[in-house]
Design a protein around this motif. Structure first.
Motif, PDB file in Angstrom:
ATOM      1  N   SER A 368       0.802  -1.444   0.034  1.00 23.22           N
ATOM      2  CA  SER A 368      -0.025  -0.063   0.005  1.00 23.22           C
ATOM      3  C   SER A 368       0.834   1.411   0.004  1.00 23.22           C
ATOM      4  CB  SER A 368      -0.961   0.235   1.249  1.00 23.22           C
ATOM      5  OG  SER A 368      -1.866  -1.059   1.156  1.00 23.22           O
ATOM      6  N   ALA A 369       2.247   0.914   0.494  1.00 21.28           N
ATOM      7  CA  ALA A 369       2.985   2.230   0.595  1.00 21.28           C
ATOM      8  C   ALA A 369       3.796   2.410  -0.808  1.00 21.28           C
ATOM      9  CB  ALA A 369       3.874   1.998   1.590  1.00 21.28           C
ATOM     10  N   GLY A 370       3.701   1.532  -1.835  1.00 21.49           N
ATOM     11  CA  GLY A 370       4.043   1.461  -2.899  1.00 21.49           C
ATOM     12  C   GLY A 370       5.456   0.753  -3.281  1.00 21.49           C
ATOM     13  N   GLU A 371       5.987   0.018  -2.102  1.00 14.28           N
ATOM     14  CA  GLU A 371       7.188  -0.685  -2.014  1.00 14.28           C
ATOM     15  C   GLU A 371       6.775  -2.049  -2.851  1.00 14.28           C
ATOM     16  OE1 GLU A 371       9.443  -0.027   1.238  1.00 14.28           O
ATOM     17  OE2 GLU A 371       8.921   1.782   1.528  1.00 14.28           O
ATOM     18  N   ILE A 372       6.557  -2.367  -3.840  1.00 15.41           N
ATOM     19  CA  ILE A 372       5.934  -3.549  -4.564  1.00 15.41           C
ATOM     20  C   ILE A 372       6.957  -4.767  -4.321  1.00 15.41           C
ATOM     21  CG2 ILE A 372       4.919  -4.526  -6.384  1.00 15.41           C
ATOM     22  CD1 ILE A 372       3.320  -2.437  -5.218  1.00 15.41           C
ATOM     23  N   ASP A 373       8.385  -4.382  -4.682  1.00 13.74           N
ATOM     24  CA  ASP A 373       9.220  -5.187  -4.597  1.00 13.74           C
ATOM     25  C   ASP A 373       9.299  -6.165  -3.252  1.00 13.74           C
ATOM     26  OD1 ASP A 373      10.101  -5.732  -7.340  1.00 13.74           O
ATOM     27  OD2 ASP A 373      11.417  -4.007  -7.312  1.00 13.74           O
ATOM     28  N   HIS A 374       9.615  -5.125  -2.238  1.00 17.94           N
ATOM     29  CA  HIS A 374       9.859  -5.413  -1.043  1.00 17.94           C
ATOM     30  C   HIS A 374       8.441  -6.183  -0.408  1.00 17.94           C
ATOM     31  CE1 HIS A 374      11.186  -5.395   2.954  1.00 17.94           C
ATOM     32  NE2 HIS A 374      10.591  -4.371   3.419  1.00 17.94           N
ATOM     33  N   ALA A 375       7.308  -5.835  -0.584  1.00 18.16           N
ATOM     34  CA  ALA A 375       6.062  -6.589  -0.350  1.00 18.16           C
ATOM     35  C   ALA A 375       6.083  -7.956  -1.120  1.00 18.16           C
ATOM     36  CB  ALA A 375       4.869  -5.732  -0.923  1.00 18.16           C
ATOM     37  N   CYS A 376       6.409  -8.110  -2.014  1.00 19.95           N
ATOM     38  CA  CYS A 376       6.607  -9.399  -2.769  1.00 19.95           C
ATOM     39  C   CYS A 376       7.579 -10.422  -1.869  1.00 19.95           C
ATOM     40  CB  CYS A 376       6.749  -9.329  -4.264  1.00 19.95           C
ATOM     41  SG  CYS A 376       5.347  -8.620  -5.238  1.00 19.95           S
ATOM     42  N   GLY A 377       8.727  -9.742  -1.413  1.00 15.27           N
ATOM     43  CA  GLY A 377       9.781 -10.335  -1.084  1.00 15.27           C
ATOM     44  C   GLY A 377       9.306 -10.611   0.351  1.00 15.27           C
ATOM     45  N   LEU A 378       8.538 -10.074   1.094  1.00 20.71           N
ATOM     46  CA  LEU A 378       8.383 -10.461   2.341  1.00 20.71           C
ATOM     47  C   LEU A 378       6.933 -11.466   2.332  1.00 20.71           C
ATOM     48  CD1 LEU A 378       7.595  -6.872   3.890  1.00 20.71           C
ATOM     49  CD2 LEU A 378       9.428  -8.520   4.541  1.00 20.71           C
ATOM     50  N   LEU A 379       6.372 -11.608   1.176  1.00 17.15           N
ATOM     51  CA  LEU A 379       5.258 -12.357   0.927  1.00 17.15           C
ATOM     52  C   LEU A 379       5.739 -13.766   0.676  1.00 17.15           C
ATOM     53  CD1 LEU A 379       2.135 -13.191   0.703  1.00 17.15           C
ATOM     54  CD2 LEU A 379       2.268 -12.175  -1.556  1.00 17.15           C
ATOM     55  N   VAL A 380       6.858 -13.879  -0.401  1.00 15.99           N
ATOM     56  CA  VAL A 380       6.949 -15.355  -0.753  1.00 15.99           C
ATOM     57  C   VAL A 380       7.182 -16.325   0.388  1.00 15.99           C
ATOM     58  CG1 VAL A 380       8.788 -16.517  -1.905  1.00 15.99           C
ATOM     59  CG2 VAL A 380       7.751 -14.351  -2.921  1.00 15.99           C
ATOM     60  N   PRO A 381       8.150 -16.100   1.334  1.00 11.23           N
ATOM     61  CA  PRO A 381       8.187 -17.219   2.520  1.00 11.23           C
ATOM     62  C   PRO A 381       7.238 -17.525   3.253  1.00 11.23           C
ATOM     63  CG  PRO A 381       9.375 -14.984   3.108  1.00 11.23           C
ATOM     64  CD  PRO A 381       8.995 -14.808   1.906  1.00 11.23           C
ATOM     65  N   LEU A 382       5.953 -16.526   3.129  1.00 11.41           N
ATOM     66  CA  LEU A 382       4.921 -16.844   3.905  1.00 11.41           C
ATOM     67  C   LEU A 382       3.907 -17.817   3.243  1.00 11.41           C
ATOM     68  CD1 LEU A 382       4.212 -13.199   5.044  1.00 11.41           C
ATOM     69  CD2 LEU A 382       5.155 -14.930   6.366  1.00 11.41           C
ATOM     70  N   LEU A 383       3.884 -18.001   2.095  1.00  5.79           N
ATOM     71  CA  LEU A 383       2.815 -18.786   1.144  1.00  5.79           C
ATOM     72  C   LEU A 383       2.768 -20.077   1.647  1.00  5.79           C
ATOM     73  CD1 LEU A 383       3.380 -17.313  -2.218  1.00  5.79           C
ATOM     74  CD2 LEU A 383       1.584 -16.724  -0.472  1.00  5.79           C
ATOM     75  N   ASP A 384       3.697 -20.918   1.738  1.00  9.96           N
ATOM     76  CA  ASP A 384       3.506 -22.377   2.416  1.00  9.96           C
ATOM     77  C   ASP A 384       2.766 -22.146   3.736  1.00  9.96           C
ATOM     78  OD1 ASP A 384       4.942 -23.380   0.364  1.00  9.96           O
ATOM     79  OD2 ASP A 384       6.781 -23.245   1.509  1.00  9.96           O
ATOM     80  N   LEU A 416       5.532 -13.208 -11.201  1.00  9.12           N
ATOM     81  CA  LEU A 416       5.972 -14.160 -10.616  1.00  9.12           C
ATOM     82  C   LEU A 416       4.784 -14.855  -9.684  1.00  9.12           C
ATOM     83  CD1 LEU A 416       9.586 -13.657 -10.379  1.00  9.12           C
ATOM     84  CD2 LEU A 416       8.683 -15.154 -12.083  1.00  9.12           C
ATOM     85  N   LEU A 417       4.567 -14.049  -8.489  1.00 11.98           N
ATOM     86  CA  LEU A 417       3.580 -14.644  -7.756  1.00 11.98           C
ATOM     87  C   LEU A 417       2.193 -14.690  -8.088  1.00 11.98           C
ATOM     88  CD1 LEU A 417       4.748 -12.057  -4.752  1.00 11.98           C
ATOM     89  CD2 LEU A 417       4.645 -14.567  -4.674  1.00 11.98           C
ATOM     90  N   GLY A 418       1.750 -14.030  -9.156  1.00 15.05           N
ATOM     91  CA  GLY A 418       0.420 -14.157  -9.524  1.00 15.05           C
ATOM     92  C   GLY A 418      -0.489 -15.423  -9.190  1.00 15.05           C
ATOM     93  N   PRO A 419       0.058 -16.402 -10.128  1.00  9.97           N
ATOM     94  CA  PRO A 419      -0.609 -17.764 -10.129  1.00  9.97           C
ATOM     95  C   PRO A 419      -0.983 -18.207  -8.770  1.00  9.97           C
ATOM     96  CG  PRO A 419       0.817 -17.719 -11.983  1.00  9.97           C
ATOM     97  CD  PRO A 419       1.103 -16.577 -10.937  1.00  9.97           C
ATOM     98  N   ARG A 420       0.078 -18.368  -7.882  1.00  6.56           N
ATOM     99  CA  ARG A 420      -0.238 -18.974  -6.653  1.00  6.56           C
ATOM    100  C   ARG A 420      -0.841 -18.008  -5.691  1.00  6.56           C
ATOM    101  NH1 ARG A 420       4.217 -21.364  -2.098  1.00  6.56           N
ATOM    102  NH2 ARG A 420       2.665 -22.929  -1.079  1.00  6.56           N
ATOM    103  N   LEU A 421      -0.567 -16.828  -5.789  1.00  4.85           N
ATOM    104  CA  LEU A 421      -1.435 -15.932  -4.852  1.00  4.85           C
ATOM    105  C   LEU A 421      -2.835 -15.844  -5.314  1.00  4.85           C
ATOM    106  CD1 LEU A 421      -1.444 -13.719  -2.789  1.00  4.85           C
ATOM    107  CD2 LEU A 421      -1.085 -11.781  -4.490  1.00  4.85           C
ATOM    108  N   ALA A 422      -3.180 -16.098  -6.601  1.00  5.62           N
ATOM    109  CA  ALA A 422      -4.678 -16.044  -6.811  1.00  5.62           C
ATOM    110  C   ALA A 422      -5.097 -17.442  -6.561  1.00  5.62           C
ATOM    111  CB  ALA A 422      -4.551 -16.017  -8.522  1.00  5.62           C
TER     112      ALA A 422
END
Length: 430
Positions: A368-384, A416-422
């Motif tokens: 929401s703060a516009g830091e898209i790369d950082h947000a995605c980097g934080l999200l990846v290890p959470l998905l499992d 890169l995150l799109g399919p699994r996030l969906a």
């Protein structure tokens, strides 16, 4: 073209011009496109609550813009089930292929359903063994609940619910054969089991069943002489309205749970929930006052009992974490992300459900703060972890994050995150 949202758009335009901001400047501040803001101002596009929060904060509207949005849901009220536990039979079906069901039944329904003909066994021996077994069951069950709550951090609710429901029933039944002192402790512990069942059921997405179990917890506690749990039930009901984005009801329920007759911990947890309600409404001052009150009350917690603690047992600083949660809803995503950074660094690695819940919130804050790369980097290890814990409440924020990232669909990290996030953000995954 109809313009049903023009009241919001007109107020947004009026406040933007009074602040001396162009559409381009406001767009840069809230990280929504200039075209999207223009459509909202002209009443051609529905303003999301996230956009309204960000604009409200950027234009210092003190909740005025948020108040112009119509409620998103028409869900029924979250009043507790009336009366005490009248169900004489609890029927649980354990399916060999995974899905399990639970159904409370009265005597007439049970007879009509043929429940009386199912396999049964008598518990007459409980009366003879009560003096020895009551205290032993109490000690063992108390230790087990702590283990179950830890296990609940790493597995889906459906794996634990059958065990917890059976344990609740066992404590209730055994209490009928014990002396008054042991009976009181068994019912108090049974109420803690039922309260935890209610939370896990809410994690499956079934609000009605969650409220039913919360009321069972109140009834069991009251039967053991503890009237205070009824106050905590208001805090749990306010969690339902919080996830419905109903700020008014969240605040009202939380305030009712802050009676001076209730223990400091319950009032502190209620003050935290009140703060979250004020944050939804965009009321920054009231939110901070409630958080200060929560910290003071929780610092006084010492109920003098051996019963398992109410509320989370995995947050070193609950008020600090809730502060980060509130800052996001107040339209201050960068501050929220920084506070959640500090708080998540203190949460144990084994508290997977907690780390996932607040970790998704942190990723949403940075997105929401516009830091898209950082947000995605934080999200990846959470998905499992998202997949493992199967939480409907976590999925609520995950969907919100997916919508935020969708505005940056051409960004390489988002693609890169799109399919699994969906897949994970679909309700059917819970």
């Amino acid at each position: 073209m109809p313009q049903p949202f023009n009241g919001f758009g007109e107020e947004l335009r009026k406040r933007r011009l009074e602040a001396g901001l162009s559409l381009t400047a406001l767009s840069a501040s809230v990280h929504y496109s200039k075209a999207q803001l223009s459509k909202v101002e002209r009443g051609l596009s529905t303003p999301s609550r996230d956009l309204a929060r960000l604009c409200d904060t950027a234009l210092r509207a003190d909740g005025v813009l948020l108040a112009l949005l119509a409620p998103e849901t028409t869900d029924p009220p979250v009043d507790p089930a009336p009366g005490h536990v009248h169900e004489e039979h609890w029927v649980m079906q354990l399916s060999p292929d995974g899905p399990n069901t639970f159904q409370p039944l009265g005597r007439r329904e049970a007879m009509g359903a043929g429940v009386a003909s199912l396999m049964t066994w008598r518990s007459d021996s409980a009366s003879a063994a009560s003096s020895a077994s009551g205290a032993g069951m109490l000690e063992a069950s108390r230790a087990l609940l702590t283990h179950y709550r830890r296990l609940g951090q790493t597995v889906a609710p459906g794996l634990l619910l059958p065990i917890l429901i059976a344990q609740t029933h066992t404590l209730r039944e055994l209490s009928a054969h014990c002396d008054s002192g042991t009976r009181r402790h068994l019912l108090a512990l049974g109420s803690r089991y039922a309260e935890y069942v209610g939370w896990l059921v809410q994690e499956t997405g079934d609000e009605g069943a969650a409220l039913w179990w919360t009321q069972r917890a109140v009834d069991l506690a009251a039967a053991g002489g503890d009237q205070a749990l009824a106050g905590y039930a208001l805090v749990r009901r306010a969690l339902v309205t919080l996830y419905r984005d109903d700020a008014e009801q969240t605040v009202a329920l939380a305030r009712r749970a802050q009676s001076g007759a209730l223990p400091p911990r319950i009032r502190g947890l209620a003050a935290q929930r009140e703060a979250q309600g004020h944050a939804l409404a965009g009321d920054h001052r009231s939110c901070l006052r409630a958080l200060d009150r929560a910290r003071a009350l929780l610092a006084r917690h010492d109920d003098g009992t051996d019963e398992p603690v109410l509320g989370t047992m995995h947050l070193p600083d609950p008020v600090g974490m809730v502060t980060g949660w509130c800052l996001l809803d107040l339209g201050r995503p960068r501050e929220a992300g920084e506070e959640l950074d500090r708080q998540l660094a203190r949460v144990g690695e084994d508290a997977v459900r907690t780390r996932v819940r607040y970790g998704i919130r942190r990723a949403l804050a940075y997105a929401s703060a516009g830091e898209i790369d950082h947000a995605c980097g934080l999200l990846v290890p959470l998905l499992d972890g998202v997949e493992a814990v199967g939480s409907a409440t976590v999925t609520t924020d995950l969907r919100r994050l997916a919508r935020t990232l969708a505005r940056h669909a051409n960004h390489s990290s988002v693609r890169l995150l799109g399919p699994r996030l969906a897949t994970l953000s679909r309700p059917s995954t819970i």
